[in-house]
Design an enzyme around this catalytic site. Sequence first.
Site, short mmCIF file in Angstrom:
data_model
loop_
_atom_site.label_atom_id
_atom_site.label_comp_id
_atom_site.label_asym_id
_atom_site.label_seq_id
_atom_site.Cartn_x
_atom_site.Cartn_y
_atom_site.Cartn_z
N HIS A 20 -5.91 6.17 9.42
CA HIS A 20 -4.55 6.66 9.66
C HIS A 20 -4.65 7.96 10.45
O HIS A 20 -5.32 8.90 10.01
CB HIS A 20 -3.83 6.93 8.34
CG HIS A 20 -3.68 5.72 7.47
ND1 HIS A 20 -2.62 4.86 7.56
CD2 HIS A 20 -4.48 5.22 6.47
CE1 HIS A 20 -2.75 3.89 6.65
NE2 HIS A 20 -3.87 4.09 5.98
N SER A 100 -0.99 4.51 13.17
CA SER A 100 -0.09 5.64 12.93
C SER A 100 1.36 5.17 12.88
O SER A 100 1.74 4.22 13.56
CB SER A 100 -0.27 6.70 14.01
OG SER A 100 0.34 7.91 13.61
N ASP A 142 5.90 2.05 7.60
CA ASP A 142 5.85 2.71 6.29
C ASP A 142 6.79 1.93 5.37
O ASP A 142 8.00 1.84 5.62
CB ASP A 142 6.31 4.17 6.44
CG ASP A 142 6.15 4.95 5.13
OD1 ASP A 142 6.15 4.32 4.04
OD2 ASP A 142 6.06 6.18 5.19
N GLU A 205 -3.18 -2.22 -3.53
CA GLU A 205 -3.84 -0.91 -3.58
C GLU A 205 -3.67 -0.30 -4.97
O GLU A 205 -4.46 0.54 -5.40
CB GLU A 205 -3.24 0.01 -2.51
CG GLU A 205 -3.99 1.31 -2.32
CD GLU A 205 -3.41 2.21 -1.23
OE1 GLU A 205 -2.42 1.80 -0.58
OE2 GLU A 205 -3.95 3.30 -1.03
N ASP A 287 -10.27 5.52 5.96
CA ASP A 287 -8.87 5.66 5.55
C ASP A 287 -8.25 6.94 6.14
O ASP A 287 -7.45 6.86 7.05
CB ASP A 287 -8.76 5.69 4.01
CG ASP A 287 -7.41 5.20 3.52
OD1 ASP A 287 -6.62 4.72 4.34
OD2 ASP A 287 -7.16 5.25 2.29
C1 6MZ Z 1 -1.17 3.70 1.98
C2 6MZ Z 1 -1.53 5.36 3.53
C3 6MZ Z 1 -2.71 5.74 2.85
O1 6MZ Z 1 0.83 7.13 9.93
O2 6MZ Z 1 1.40 9.56 9.90
N1 6MZ Z 1 -1.37 6.19 4.56
N2 6MZ Z 1 -0.76 4.34 3.08
N3 6MZ Z 1 -2.28 4.02 1.29
C4 6MZ Z 1 -3.07 5.05 1.68
N4 6MZ Z 1 -4.14 5.36 0.88
C5 6MZ Z 1 -4.55 6.69 0.60
N5 6MZ Z 1 -3.27 6.76 3.55
C6 6MZ Z 1 -2.43 7.01 4.60
O3 6MZ Z 1 -0.73 8.76 8.82
C7 6MZ Z 1 -0.33 9.10 7.51
C8 6MZ Z 1 0.38 7.93 6.86
O4 6MZ Z 1 -0.53 6.85 6.66
C9 6MZ Z 1 -0.21 6.12 5.47
C10 6MZ Z 1 1.00 6.81 4.85
O5 6MZ Z 1 2.18 6.17 5.29
C11 6MZ Z 1 0.91 8.23 5.46
O6 6MZ Z 1 2.15 8.89 5.49
P1 6MZ Z 1 0.31 8.54 10.03
O7 6MZ Z 1 -0.54 8.76 11.24
#
Ligand code: 6MZ
Length: 348
Positions: A20, A100, A142, A205, A287
Amino acid sequence: MDNEADVFYRELPKVELHAHLNGSVSFQTIEKLIHSKPQLNIEHSMTAIGKGQRRTLDECFQVFKVIHQLVDSEDDIFMVATDVIKEFAADGVKYLELRSTPREEITTGLTKRRYIETVIQAIQQCKKKGVDIDVRFLVAIDRRNGSQVAMETVQLVEEFFLSSDGLVIGIDLSGDPTVGHGRDLLSALQRAKNSGLKLSLHLSEVPSQHDETDLLLNIPPDRIGHGTFLHPEMGGSQGLVDKVVQKSIPLELCLTSNVKGQTVQCYSDHHFKYWYQMGHPVVICTDDKGVFATDLSHEYKMAATTFGLSREAVWKLSQQAIDYIFAPDSVKELLKQKWRDLQPQEFK
Ligand code: 6MZ
């Protein structure tokens, strides 16, 4: 000082399929952002979970909100994406699928379309500068934002799928797993699949998502993020496992993230063991390398030391990941050639 093992894991060519963007921002980049926005009074302890620390998954999602405050303009996104890509390349990652969630920010004039375009520009810029890494983009939905936003996102992504020269290749479903239900997102995800976009879905998850997982597996997704609670030993079911196995859906596994986010008690309890021993396709990923203070080399090392993998097995694991990327076969062939060129004689 790096020891011999650290050098081996860093030089191992790697594929990163679950990263992410805003969770991958390094300490150094956060430092720059903190300096540019002193009025926010944000400190490093609010944006990362250090060594030995753990948080609840809920607390992890608070951390993303803090990072989003720091990254709220086109310039920020461009810098963050460029830095993250270079850092993965420096860690020996040869192919990266970055994901993202497009955001709009009224105060800075950021729109979701510009968000996607800016990430694409960062990828193109790195390529132009000769950074040794092939980067693709998965646009994230999201789950908290519901069906309408999901559908709008898919429609927007369809445009980029056709116009981005193969850079935008798929959709990620992520966000706080305790919020919302997959049934509301099903039609958007199905539409994406029918358009030819690849799908990577966070599934199971957290515990007790049996029905949602079962429903979304019917699409079916092209890869699964985490899948921590799929198997019976973790409260899942044999039926779910059978579906995943029968459809041969690869799992993206993020050891440190799951341990620090407390969905897995310790490294040795990680479901990597269950799926790897079964011979099911798994890919080691980070992650959120910034938030969880890790990198892909470290994740491979942790998997190897925890589960007793030989160097040859580690090499094989990184090589097999090529088969599960979303880019076309021509890209897979190029990567396979790269791996053959770099492979130590004793593993050939
Ligand atoms: C689910 C996750 C995550 O999209 O703003 N995100 N969603 N489970 C996880 N496990 C820990 N880790 C990250 O990156 C941040 C976003 O990625 C998702 C969430 O929606 C978080 O706000 P971006 O680049």
